[in-house]
Every structure is written in structure tokens, then in C-alpha cells.
Design a protein around this motif. Sequence first.
Motif, PDB file in Angstrom:
ATOM      1  N   THR A 131      60.361 -72.654 -11.592  1.00 50.86           N
ATOM      2  CA  THR A 131      59.482 -73.012 -12.705  1.00 50.86           C
ATOM      3  C   THR A 131      58.012 -72.741 -12.404  1.00 50.86           C
ATOM      4  O   THR A 131      57.212 -72.586 -13.323  1.00 50.86           O
ATOM      5  N   ILE A 132      57.632 -72.659 -11.133  1.00 45.66           N
ATOM      6  CA  ILE A 132      56.229 -72.381 -10.807  1.00 45.66           C
ATOM      7  C   ILE A 132      55.826 -70.994 -11.303  1.00 45.66           C
ATOM      8  O   ILE A 132      54.660 -70.752 -11.626  1.00 45.66           O
ATOM      9  N   GLU A 133      56.791 -70.076 -11.388  1.00 43.60           N
ATOM     10  CA  GLU A 133      56.482 -68.739 -11.888  1.00 43.60           C
ATOM     11  C   GLU A 133      56.096 -68.790 -13.368  1.00 43.60           C
ATOM     12  O   GLU A 133      55.236 -68.047 -13.827  1.00 43.60           O
ATOM     13  N   VAL A 134      56.760 -69.678 -14.116  1.00 42.88           N
ATOM     14  CA  VAL A 134      56.403 -69.873 -15.528  1.00 42.88           C
ATOM     15  C   VAL A 134      55.040 -70.552 -15.609  1.00 42.88           C
ATOM     16  O   VAL A 134      54.187 -70.189 -16.430  1.00 42.88           O
ATOM     17  N   GLU A 135      54.829 -71.534 -14.745  1.00 39.13           N
ATOM     18  CA  GLU A 135      53.596 -72.315 -14.751  1.00 39.13           C
ATOM     19  C   GLU A 135      52.384 -71.417 -14.542  1.00 39.13           C
ATOM     20  O   GLU A 135      51.391 -71.491 -15.274  1.00 39.13           O
ATOM     21  N   ARG A 136      52.436 -70.557 -13.537  1.00 39.29           N
ATOM     22  CA  ARG A 136      51.274 -69.729 -13.229  1.00 39.29           C
ATOM     23  C   ARG A 136      51.042 -68.666 -14.306  1.00 39.29           C
ATOM     24  O   ARG A 136      49.907 -68.287 -14.568  1.00 39.29           O
ATOM     25  N   ALA A 137      52.124 -68.191 -14.942  1.00 36.37           N
ATOM     26  CA  ALA A 137      51.964 -67.199 -16.014  1.00 36.37           C
ATOM     27  C   ALA A 137      51.297 -67.829 -17.233  1.00 36.37           C
ATOM     28  O   ALA A 137      50.334 -67.288 -17.787  1.00 36.37           O
ATOM     29  N   LEU A 138      51.790 -68.994 -17.656  1.00 40.46           N
ATOM     30  CA  LEU A 138      51.238 -69.638 -18.837  1.00 40.46           C
ATOM     31  C   LEU A 138      49.813 -70.129 -18.599  1.00 40.46           C
ATOM     32  O   LEU A 138      49.042 -70.294 -19.548  1.00 40.46           O
ATOM     33  N   ARG A 139      49.460 -70.348 -17.333  1.00 38.57           N
ATOM     34  CA  ARG A 139      48.088 -70.767 -17.014  1.00 38.57           C
ATOM     35  C   ARG A 139      47.077 -69.710 -17.437  1.00 38.57           C
ATOM     36  O   ARG A 139      45.938 -70.048 -17.799  1.00 38.57           O
ATOM     37  N   VAL A 140      47.451 -68.441 -17.422  1.00 34.29           N
ATOM     38  CA  VAL A 140      46.465 -67.380 -17.649  1.00 34.29           C
ATOM     39  C   VAL A 140      46.705 -66.585 -18.925  1.00 34.29           C
ATOM     40  O   VAL A 140      45.877 -65.739 -19.285  1.00 34.29           O
ATOM     41  N   LEU A 141      47.803 -66.816 -19.635  1.00 26.37           N
ATOM     42  CA  LEU A 141      48.125 -66.002 -20.802  1.00 26.37           C
ATOM     43  C   LEU A 141      47.558 -66.596 -22.086  1.00 26.37           C
ATOM     44  O   LEU A 141      47.236 -67.785 -22.152  1.00 26.37           O
ATOM     45  N   ASP A 142      47.472 -65.755 -23.105  1.00 26.61           N
ATOM     46  CA  ASP A 142      46.898 -66.174 -24.387  1.00 26.61           C
ATOM     47  C   ASP A 142      47.959 -66.502 -25.424  1.00 26.61           C
ATOM     48  O   ASP A 142      47.641 -67.076 -26.471  1.00 26.61           O
ATOM     49  N   GLY A 143      49.191 -66.130 -25.188  1.00 25.48           N
ATOM     50  CA  GLY A 143      50.254 -66.388 -26.146  1.00 25.48           C
ATOM     51  C   GLY A 143      51.606 -66.335 -25.464  1.00 25.48           C
ATOM     52  O   GLY A 143      51.737 -65.811 -24.352  1.00 25.48           O
ATOM     53  N   GLY A 144      52.604 -66.875 -26.123  1.00 26.12           N
ATOM     54  CA  GLY A 144      53.938 -66.896 -25.540  1.00 26.12           C
ATOM     55  C   GLY A 144      55.001 -66.578 -26.574  1.00 26.12           C
ATOM     56  O   GLY A 144      54.816 -66.805 -27.776  1.00 26.12           O
ATOM     57  N   VAL A 145      56.106 -66.030 -26.083  1.00 27.61           N
ATOM     58  CA  VAL A 145      57.303 -65.852 -26.894  1.00 27.61           C
ATOM     59  C   VAL A 145      58.352 -66.792 -26.326  1.00 27.61           C
ATOM     60  O   VAL A 145      58.801 -66.617 -25.186  1.00 27.61           O
ATOM     61  N   LEU A 146      58.696 -67.806 -27.094  1.00 25.17           N
ATOM     62  CA  LEU A 146      59.705 -68.774 -26.669  1.00 25.17           C
ATOM     63  C   LEU A 146      61.054 -68.295 -27.177  1.00 25.17           C
ATOM     64  O   LEU A 146      61.305 -68.277 -28.382  1.00 25.17           O
ATOM     65  N   VAL A 147      61.914 -67.869 -26.258  1.00 20.89           N
ATOM     66  CA  VAL A 147      63.226 -67.342 -26.620  1.00 20.89           C
ATOM     67  C   VAL A 147      64.230 -68.491 -26.621  1.00 20.89           C
ATOM     68  O   VAL A 147      64.318 -69.255 -25.654  1.00 20.89           O
ATOM     69  N   LEU A 148      64.993 -68.601 -27.695  1.00 18.55           N
ATOM     70  CA  LEU A 148      65.980 -69.664 -27.859  1.00 18.55           C
ATOM     71  C   LEU A 148      67.343 -69.051 -28.149  1.00 18.55           C
ATOM     72  O   LEU A 148      67.443 -68.086 -28.914  1.00 18.55           O
ATOM     73  N   CYS A 149      68.362 -69.599 -27.543  1.00 17.77           N
ATOM     74  CA  CYS A 149      69.725 -69.122 -27.782  1.00 17.77           C
ATOM     75  C   CYS A 149      70.170 -69.562 -29.175  1.00 17.77           C
ATOM     76  O   CYS A 149      70.062 -70.749 -29.522  1.00 17.77           O
ATOM     77  N   GLY A 150      70.683 -68.621 -29.970  1.00 15.22           N
ATOM     78  CA  GLY A 150      71.109 -68.930 -31.326  1.00 15.22           C
ATOM     79  C   GLY A 150      72.318 -69.831 -31.391  1.00 15.22           C
ATOM     80  O   GLY A 150      72.611 -70.403 -32.443  1.00 15.22           O
ATOM     81  N   VAL A 151      73.024 -69.975 -30.264  1.00 10.44           N
ATOM     82  CA  VAL A 151      74.208 -70.843 -30.213  1.00 10.44           C
ATOM     83  C   VAL A 151      73.843 -72.199 -29.617  1.00 10.44           C
ATOM     84  O   VAL A 151      74.072 -73.251 -30.209  1.00 10.44           O
ATOM     85  N   ALA A 152      73.246 -72.194 -28.423  1.00  8.61           N
ATOM     86  CA  ALA A 152      72.943 -73.446 -27.720  1.00  8.61           C
ATOM     87  C   ALA A 152      71.677 -74.114 -28.245  1.00  8.61           C
ATOM     88  O   ALA A 152      71.527 -75.334 -28.150  1.00  8.61           O
ATOM     89  N   GLY A 153      70.748 -73.335 -28.783  1.00 10.56           N
ATOM     90  CA  GLY A 153      69.511 -73.919 -29.313  1.00 10.56           C
ATOM     91  C   GLY A 153      68.558 -74.359 -28.229  1.00 10.56           C
ATOM     92  O   GLY A 153      68.387 -73.694 -27.211  1.00 10.56           O
ATOM     93  N   VAL A 154      67.937 -75.500 -28.430  1.00 12.21           N
ATOM     94  CA  VAL A 154      66.979 -76.043 -27.470  1.00 12.21           C
ATOM     95  C   VAL A 154      67.743 -76.634 -26.293  1.00 12.21           C
ATOM     96  O   VAL A 154      68.564 -77.527 -26.458  1.00 12.21           O
ATOM     97  N   GLN A 155      67.474 -76.135 -25.087  1.00 14.52           N
ATOM     98  CA  GLN A 155      68.134 -76.601 -23.865  1.00 14.52           C
ATOM     99  C   GLN A 155      67.088 -77.210 -22.932  1.00 14.52           C
ATOM    100  O   GLN A 155      65.900 -77.250 -23.245  1.00 14.52           O
ATOM    101  N   SER A 156      67.569 -77.680 -21.785  1.00  7.82           N
ATOM    102  CA  SER A 156      66.677 -78.447 -20.903  1.00  7.82           C
ATOM    103  C   SER A 156      65.444 -77.658 -20.489  1.00  7.82           C
ATOM    104  O   SER A 156      64.311 -78.155 -20.543  1.00  7.82           O
ATOM    105  N   GLN A 157      65.634 -76.408 -20.056  1.00  4.11           N
ATOM    106  CA  GLN A 157      64.480 -75.625 -19.625  1.00  4.11           C
ATOM    107  C   GLN A 157      63.625 -75.182 -20.814  1.00  4.11           C
ATOM    108  O   GLN A 157      62.428 -74.918 -20.650  1.00  4.11           O
ATOM    109  N   SER A 158      64.212 -75.129 -22.003  1.00  2.70           N
ATOM    110  CA  SER A 158      63.404 -74.864 -23.208  1.00  2.70           C
ATOM    111  C   SER A 158      62.356 -75.954 -23.363  1.00  2.70           C
ATOM    112  O   SER A 158      61.194 -75.681 -23.696  1.00  2.70           O
ATOM    113  N   LEU A 159      62.772 -77.198 -23.129  1.00  2.00           N
ATOM    114  CA  LEU A 159      61.842 -78.324 -23.239  1.00  2.00           C
ATOM    115  C   LEU A 159      60.773 -78.255 -22.155  1.00  2.00           C
ATOM    116  O   LEU A 159      59.605 -78.579 -22.391  1.00  2.00           O
TER     117      LEU A 159
END
Length: 742
Positions: free
Chosen positions: A114-142
Motif C-alpha cells: 500500500t505504500i506504493e499507492v500512498e506515495r503515488a497519490l501524494r504527488v498526483l493531481d487525479g486518480g482513476v478508481l477501478v472497481l470490479c463490476g461483480v464484487a464492487g467496493v472491496q476492502s482495498q477499494s476503501l
Amino acid sequence: MRRRISERLLWRCGRRWSRSSSSSSSVSTQLLRNIGISAHIDSGKTTLTERILFYTGRIASIHDVRGKDGVGAKMDSMDLEREKGITIQSAATHCQWGEHHVNIIDTPGHVDFTIEVERALRVLDGGVLVLCGVAGVQSQSLTVDRQMKRYDVPRVAFVNKLDRAGADPWRVIEMVRKQMALNAAAVQVPIGLEERHVGVVDVVSGRSFLFEGARGEVVRVGDAPTEVRDLVEAKRVELIERLSDVDDDIAEAYLDQGDVDDDALRAAIRRATVRRQFVPVFMGSAFKNKGVQPLLDGVVDYLPSPVERDGIMALAVDDGEREVPVECDGSEPLLALAFKLEESRYGQLTYVRIYRGTIRKGGTIVNVRTRKTTKIPRLVRMHANEMEDIDAASAGDVVAMFGVECASMDSFENAADARGLAMSSMFVPRPVISLAVAPKKNNKGGTSNAMDAFGAALQRFAREDPTLRVHVDPESKQTILSGMGELHLDVYVERMLREYKVECDVGNPRVNYREAIATRADFDYLHKKQTGGSGQYARVIGYIEPLDDGEADDDLDEPFEFVNNVVGTNIPPEFIPSCDKGAREAIARGHLVGAPIEGMRVVLTDGVTHAVDSSDMAFRAAMHGALRSAIEKARPAVLEPIMSLEVTVPAEFHGDVLGGINQRRGLITSSEISDDGGTALVAADVPLALMFGYSTDIRSISQGKGEFTMEYKEHQPVTSDTQAALIKKYQEERAAKLKEKK
């Protein structure tokens, strides 16, 4: 108007861009987009990135994520990533979409990284949140959602895998609204679901997009099919209503006219998205090559350029870390942040986000933390593991440089006009699991060669990954590797073998327990020692108390507060730092199980000194002794890491999964079966100490069809019998070590 929009989209979707157009070193800041692609594990992030690179012309063909074709996805350049089919390290690339330059960071989905996500979002201006059309919102989505909110990152959502059985995008959007508390609405409607999914309809323009060709590269634009027109109209009304809640212009136009012009609607979506008040939801199937090109249009249409990000602040290091606003202007003095380090055959590769000014090859920069000046020998843009040399890059861009020694989250300014400004760091979660590691004896090269490589590997890995901690146990003299989970540590042990040819002996996983006090306790401690000549004399008076839950900062390695309430000079000011240091030494190792003591405030109220025998060492020793005695009176307890567990299995194994979690003292927080009755989803809070080997158990229970994810949640007190057993084990281990020394 709608015909013009559809032609523009067809032109974008059909055009393939050359590598020369995407490698320019000069990028207009208004036309720049810095985005991260983030999601729960196996939601299709890397697959989506692979399609984006193909449709923008950055790669000539599409390859399988798991490397079954012998090549693997472009962004998974590490052999381990291709073998395991997961992203381990975030990877950067860039591409051209129309007139826009898009920097992309593909991040891991597994919680251990998760630190790889943390450091990326620290410096980026926007995000694409990908969600599974079957499972929906999952633990790491949160988790990703919390990270995006932590750094105020605007985002669009992409509901992926609509070709899968059980796909339901409307259920996913409802989960986003309820579980993430986001104001989200669809800007597309799928044409068919599961095996009938062939395209999408744009809710704003009412045009349909059908994806044809061997790789979905041919996009046919037309009118919405008859069977979905009513649904499109209903979703358009819902979109306008959602925007009206956060945008007065749209609300007034809708009330006055009963509808909203397409261009006005798009502008409102952009305004609300940039202000983080709305999340537009796109749809498709990356694996089946559907919906990716319109998503790219959404990225450039709705996500902000660097100049549109508000609230960017730097800290004036020499002025009490006073906040200073930072304007994204290439003509201003340089301010850049190193957010990721990699070791390569050319030396250290440092990824930097430029917040202000221009960085140039051959230029001289200064590290704000160390005050050291460095000349930049090489400046590059990254394309996964490939590099493209550039001469300069300006404000808002994300590039990499060679030959600059620094640490993660160091800030840089131009040496000629440095102003002592630094960007704030990022949140770093604390490790929850440890391993004792040592190199096996190398009969060919000798033990010393293996030890040298072992030390070099650990030093490099710890510098690259802030969640990986390395220390030597003072009693056993073992090298202890601490991280976020079993997979996290296994990957680094495997990398030592592959990259440094060092095979390791690995001990059993160890849980990172902590200790805490439950109540206040006073101390009045005298340290007096006379051995001839000058002695030691110090008396400290005060109390300890537990920090409130809101005061214990998870950002710190050891949540602890030292308060000096001494009035006058009963303890001279020069001895106060010694008292602080003695207190920190005392909490480093508790007497119950030898774990760090956390969540405690130490308040020093008074003391006594001696004209001759008082010293730094005396007050340090006095404070150490005072806290050791006070902690015993403050009802100390052992805390264990509690993990958020999420298990997905076929519904027939639902009961077996619940029984297995109960056996591990897990607390079931939710349990549900999908509407079609095929899948069961169980969420629980479980002690980490009882979860070793669970991957084997879940495969056995579900005949290999189940999967699970775990994420650290918090530390909680263990049960009384568990605490007694842990204390007994710790005392036996200490006794054995003392016996060995004798």
C-alpha cells in the motif's frame, strides 16, 4: 452540437499516436494530466493501463498480465510480478491523448504494498478508481478511497469487468455512495452486460460507442440503441440532480429550463470533480477492450491539470515550518519532491514531482533537508522500465533523475535561489509482522561475501520502501525484517536471492505486539550513585497517563508525548532533553513482552539537582528508572495487531468460512451472499497472530476457489489468558538467553 461531439470522440478513439509525439520534453501545463490508477487487487488496473498504452500508441501490441504469453504486461516489468500476476512496485509511464500529455502511475492492489499507492497519490493531481463490476467496493477499494481523501485527489471511477457473470454497475455505484460516502453518478450506460456487453452510451451526449476490431481499436459512434434510451434519459436526470446538489449554476439552469445544455453539463461535471464534490462513473471491460477510449476522454475532460489543483502548500523549514502557498509556474524558483527511489545498474533513480519552476539536465540543485548541492547528470521520462532522455521539465510534470543521492520525500530547490522550502511528507503505516533473516553460508564465495551482499540488499530495500524496517535485536543479535504482511516480506527475501544471489535462512513470522498503560500513575524517583569522585544525582517528579484515542497519532513510529511542566529551575533547562531521552529509552522495550510502549504521555512536574553530582547521564538514568517503576503501577497491557479480513468464496462454502474465522477468534462484521446466490462475501476483524497459514486453509475449505485479503486495522488488548501465555513465553526466552551468556 451532439454531432460535433461525437465526431471529436471518434477522432480521438480512432487515432494512434507516435512515440515521437509523446516523448517531448516540453509539455504545456494546461494540457498535462498526472493520474494514478488504483484499485483492490485483481480489479484490472494493470490490464486497463495496458489498453491505455495500446490505444495511445505507446505499445504496439497487448500482452497478458500474468505473462502467459512469455512477455507480460508492459507495466509489470519485474519477473516476480509476471510470475505472481500482481503489481508489486508502482510503475510510471506517459502517453499522448489528443493534445494532452498524460503521466500515469500504475499502483499495486495488494494491501502489503500500500505504500506504493500512498506515495503515488501524494504527488498526483487525479486518480482513476477501478472497481470490479461483480464484487464492487472491496476492502482495498476503501483503503484507496481513504488515501485519495487524505491527499485531496479528485477522481473518476471506472466500473470494470462488465463482461463477467453477475456484473451489476448500478449496485457498484450504490456501494460507492454508501460505503465511500461519495457523490457519484454514472456518465455512461452499458450496452448489454456479461457476455452481451458490447459498448457504452454517453449519458451527456446520448451517443453510443461500440468497440470493434481484434483489440477494440475501431470505435463506432452512433445513436443510443432503442432498448437503453429510457435508461439513458433516467440516468441523465439522476446525473443532473446529483450535480445540482453541489453546483448552483446547474441547479438554476435545470429549474429554469427543465434540462441542461450538453456543454454546460460537461463543464459542471468538471467543476464538481476538480472540487472533489463529485465522482463521474465510467464503465466497460478492459480485458475485452471496451470502454477504455471514452475513459481517456473523461480523464482529460474532467480531471484537473496541475495548475487547477488548489491548496498546494510548502513548508518554510527555517521559519517554524510555516505554510507557504505554491503556484504551479515554470518561471518561478524550483521546488520538487522526490517521491520514489529505485536502484538500477546506472545508480539511484529518483522519481520527482515538480511543483514549481524548471529542472534541467546539468543544473545544480540543493537538497533542502541535507543542504547538499548536486548536479543533475541525467534527466529522463519513464516508460515502465525504459527511459527516454530529456533536457528539461517544468512545473506540474513527473520525471526521474540519475546521480542524485537522497531519501524518499526529500525536497529540492535550485542552488542559486534556494528559499528553504520543503513539501510535506506522506503517511507511512507501521509494520505489523517481522521475520528473523540471515544469509546462508556460501561455500563457494565465503560467508563474508554473502554478508556484504545481504547488508547491501537490506540497505537498498529499506531506503526504497519506508514500510520495510530493518534492525538488529539487541539480545539475540538477529537481523529482524519488519513489514506489512507475509507476502511483503516473502517478496523481499525472494528479491535478495534473485537480485543479490543471497539465499536466506528465515525464522518463523513474528507478530509486532505493543504495550500500553491503562491508567495514570505518579512517579517520584531518586537516582543516586556514588563510586568515588563525582557521583550521579537526579530526582524527577511527575506522572504518566494514557493518550486519548484521538491523540495517538498513527503517523508516528511510537505515539508518545513528553510534556515539561517544571516551574523554575529545580531541573535546569539543559537537563530537560536528557529527561526526554531517558523516557524514550524506557518505552522502547516494555517489561511484559519486550514490546514498545505506545499511547503514553509523560508529564515532568518537578525535580531536584545536586550542585556537583547532577549531569545529563544522571537525569537520563533517573527518568528511565522513574518510568519503569511507574509503568508497573499503570496497569500495563499487551496489544496485538487486528486485521480487517475479507473473504470471497462460492456460496456453498459460506458456513465453513464462518466457522474457520470463529476458530481464529475473529469478529464477523458483515456476511452476505450475492443476489444470484453464487458468491459469499465475509468481512471480519481477526488477530494477526492466528492468521498464519490461513491461505492454505481457505484453499482447502473452498476447493481452491476462495480468495481473501487482509489489511491492518488497529492494535487492541489481548485476552487475559493470551497475555499470561505471552508473558510466560517472553520470560522463558529471556532466561534461556541469560543462561547461554553464562
